[in-house]
Design an enzyme around this catalytic site. Structure first.
Site, PDB file in Angstrom:
ATOM      1  N   ASP A 231     -14.982 -41.450  23.111  1.00  0.00           N
ATOM      2  CA  ASP A 231     -13.818 -40.798  23.705  1.00  0.00           C
ATOM      3  C   ASP A 231     -12.673 -41.805  23.754  1.00  0.00           C
ATOM      4  O   ASP A 231     -12.843 -42.925  24.270  1.00  0.00           O
ATOM      5  CB  ASP A 231     -14.149 -40.296  25.112  1.00  0.00           C
ATOM      6  CG  ASP A 231     -13.014 -39.493  25.720  1.00  0.00           C
ATOM      7  OD1 ASP A 231     -13.000 -38.267  25.522  1.00  0.00           O
ATOM      8  OD2 ASP A 231     -12.160 -40.089  26.396  1.00  0.00           O
TER       9      ASP A 231
ATOM     10  N   ASN B 235      -0.409 -39.210  24.395  1.00  0.00           N
ATOM     11  CA  ASN B 235       0.374 -38.025  24.035  1.00  0.00           C
ATOM     12  C   ASN B 235       1.667 -37.946  24.834  1.00  0.00           C
ATOM     13  O   ASN B 235       2.725 -37.600  24.297  1.00  0.00           O
ATOM     14  CB  ASN B 235      -0.460 -36.760  24.262  1.00  0.00           C
ATOM     15  CG  ASN B 235      -1.328 -36.407  23.065  1.00  0.00           C
ATOM     16  OD1 ASN B 235      -0.974 -36.689  21.933  1.00  0.00           O
ATOM     17  ND2 ASN B 235      -2.467 -35.794  23.325  1.00  0.00           N
TER      18      ASN B 235
ATOM     19  N   HIS C 147       2.956 -35.237  20.919  1.00  0.00           N
ATOM     20  CA  HIS C 147       1.725 -34.642  20.388  1.00  0.00           C
ATOM     21  C   HIS C 147       1.574 -34.826  18.876  1.00  0.00           C
ATOM     22  O   HIS C 147       0.452 -34.922  18.378  1.00  0.00           O
ATOM     23  CB  HIS C 147       1.647 -33.166  20.762  1.00  0.00           C
ATOM     24  CG  HIS C 147       1.332 -32.944  22.216  1.00  0.00           C
ATOM     25  ND1 HIS C 147       0.053 -33.017  22.722  1.00  0.00           N
ATOM     26  CD2 HIS C 147       2.141 -32.696  23.284  1.00  0.00           C
ATOM     27  CE1 HIS C 147       0.072 -32.806  24.027  1.00  0.00           C
ATOM     28  NE2 HIS C 147       1.325 -32.601  24.397  1.00  0.00           N
TER      29      HIS C 147
ATOM     30  N   ASP D  78      -1.656 -36.394  17.214  1.00  0.00           N
ATOM     31  CA  ASP D  78      -2.454 -35.836  16.116  1.00  0.00           C
ATOM     32  C   ASP D  78      -2.681 -36.879  15.026  1.00  0.00           C
ATOM     33  O   ASP D  78      -3.786 -37.005  14.482  1.00  0.00           O
ATOM     34  CB  ASP D  78      -1.752 -34.611  15.515  1.00  0.00           C
ATOM     35  CG  ASP D  78      -1.829 -33.391  16.426  1.00  0.00           C
ATOM     36  OD1 ASP D  78      -2.595 -33.426  17.411  1.00  0.00           O
ATOM     37  OD2 ASP D  78      -1.120 -32.404  16.159  1.00  0.00           O
TER      38      ASP D  78
ATOM     39  N   GLU E 137     -10.122 -35.367  22.196  1.00  0.00           N
ATOM     40  CA  GLU E 137     -10.181 -36.750  21.705  1.00  0.00           C
ATOM     41  C   GLU E 137     -11.600 -37.290  21.733  1.00  0.00           C
ATOM     42  O   GLU E 137     -11.821 -38.498  21.708  1.00  0.00           O
ATOM     43  CB  GLU E 137      -9.262 -37.651  22.544  1.00  0.00           C
ATOM     44  CG  GLU E 137      -9.663 -37.812  24.001  1.00  0.00           C
ATOM     45  CD  GLU E 137      -9.054 -36.752  24.922  1.00  0.00           C
ATOM     46  OE1 GLU E 137      -8.958 -37.022  26.132  1.00  0.00           O
ATOM     47  OE2 GLU E 137      -8.688 -35.669  24.429  1.00  0.00           O
TER      48      GLU E 137
ATOM     49  N   ARG F  95     -19.294 -52.352  14.598  1.00  0.00           N
ATOM     50  CA  ARG F  95     -18.491 -52.214  13.389  1.00  0.00           C
ATOM     51  C   ARG F  95     -17.264 -51.349  13.653  1.00  0.00           C
ATOM     52  O   ARG F  95     -16.156 -51.660  13.224  1.00  0.00           O
ATOM     53  CB  ARG F  95     -19.346 -51.588  12.287  1.00  0.00           C
ATOM     54  CG  ARG F  95     -18.664 -51.531  10.917  1.00  0.00           C
ATOM     55  CD  ARG F  95     -19.528 -50.771   9.923  1.00  0.00           C
ATOM     56  NE  ARG F  95     -20.883 -51.294   9.909  1.00  0.00           N
ATOM     57  CZ  ARG F  95     -21.962 -50.576   9.648  1.00  0.00           C
ATOM     58  NH1 ARG F  95     -21.846 -49.274   9.410  1.00  0.00           N
ATOM     59  NH2 ARG F  95     -23.152 -51.119   9.640  1.00  0.00           N
TER      60      ARG F  95
END
Length: 316
Positions: A182, A190, A195, A199, A226, A246
């Site tokens: 998350d 945002n 927004h 995106d 997200e 990684r």
């Protein structure tokens, strides 16, 4: 794509005179023609040629047309070319057997070349329509499985593959891993950047996620908003940590700016991971629930970290 201006016809007939007449008639009608005398030659031709349609005599010296039809279909993993069988038989049993072998249609001897030409054109039009429908169906299938923003698997497709891997892991007693990620403070991202930039950020993170795994069996999906999830078959806790390390390094290298981040004004993520050998007393969604609770702990611990849920880990 079939070239309807000059389709390629493979004529299979051991009768030299009949084969010659067919070749002349079809060439005159604008078709490209290649020929074969028997089943062996036909299979050899199909190793290098892809005809748009096959004109096949029922009676051949080495293998009958019905058996050859089956062999031809075995040669093609994708849509095989249609087969128009030439026959003088009125035996309904043979006709039914031929259709069961996936013969497309019949034309009877003596061949009427006008009927033959128009029947080939009709079959090719139908074949072209089938190809277009197949292409559309493939696109629709991909759309139904893909998150439109990130081009990752969507949640629905993830659930299907997850349940399949769950059942396989129970059968084979192999460890199954999940990493639920998350993005940290993404609402603030945002609010700060807008927004559209949000995106673009999700798309960039999705690409980094996809680059962090390298096995065909691993699946990266957008789980919602997200939140992203990685399904890792045959992976234990140490294997999940390697993926996580990684991923963190690749995200750090990308250096995505986040004005409200606590860590060097860069985008970070929190994650919950788990690896267990599934068993009948545990449901697939229980595993997601354990990963979700581990993610919650990672958030509570200050974000930008990964918490591994407890479980009986198998070996990778």
């Amino acid at each position: 794509m079939t070239n309807l201006k000059s389709p390629k016809v493979l004529v299979v007939d051991d009768d030299e005179d009949a084969c010659y007449l067919l070749q002349v008639a079809l060439t005159t009608a604008g078709f490209q023609v290649i020929t074969a005398e028997n089943g062996r030659d036909t299979l050899a031709v199909l190793e290098t040629e892809r005809p748009d349609i096959i004109l096949l005599d029922l009676n051949l010296p080495d293998i009958d047309g019905i058996a050859l039809c089956r062999r031809i279909h075995d040669c093609y993993a994708a849509l095989p070319p249609p087969i128009l069988m030439i026959t003088g038989t009125k035996d309904d049993r043979l006709v039914n057997e031929a259709f069961e072998a996936q013969v497309t249609d019949f034309i009877t001897k003596p061949v009427n070349f006008t009927i033959l030409k128009n029947r080939i054109k009709r079959i090719l039009r139908e074949q072209e329509t089938l190809k277009k429908l197949e292409t559309v169906n493939l696109k629709l299938t991909k759309i139904s499985q893909t998150d439109s923003l990130t081009n990752l698997a969507n949640r629905h497709h993830f659930q299907i593959i997850f349940f399949q891997e769950w059942a396989r892991s129970i059968r084979e007693q192999q460890s199954l891993g999940l990493l639920l990620c998350d993005l940290d403070a993404f609402k603030q991202y945002n609010d700060h950047y807008g927004h559209l930039s949000g995106d673009a950020c999700l798309q960039q993170f999705a690409a980094i996620l996809k680059a962090s795994v390298n096995r065909i069996t691993d699946l990266v999906a957008r789980f919602g908003g997200e939140e992203f999830i990685i399904l890792l078959p045959n992976t234990d806790t140490s294997g999940i940590r390697k993926i996580d390390n990684r991923l963190r390094q690749q995200l750090a290298d990308a250096a995505i700016l986040h004005g409200n981040s606590r860590v060097d004004k860069l985008l970070t993520y929190s994650a919950g991971g788990i690896a267990i050998i599934p068993h009948q007393n545990l449901l697939p969604n229980d595993l997601i629930g354990l990963a979700d609770r581990a993610l919650y702990k990672a958030k509570a611990n200050g974000r930008n970290c990964t918490v591994m849920a407890s479980g009986t880990a198998g070996s990778s």
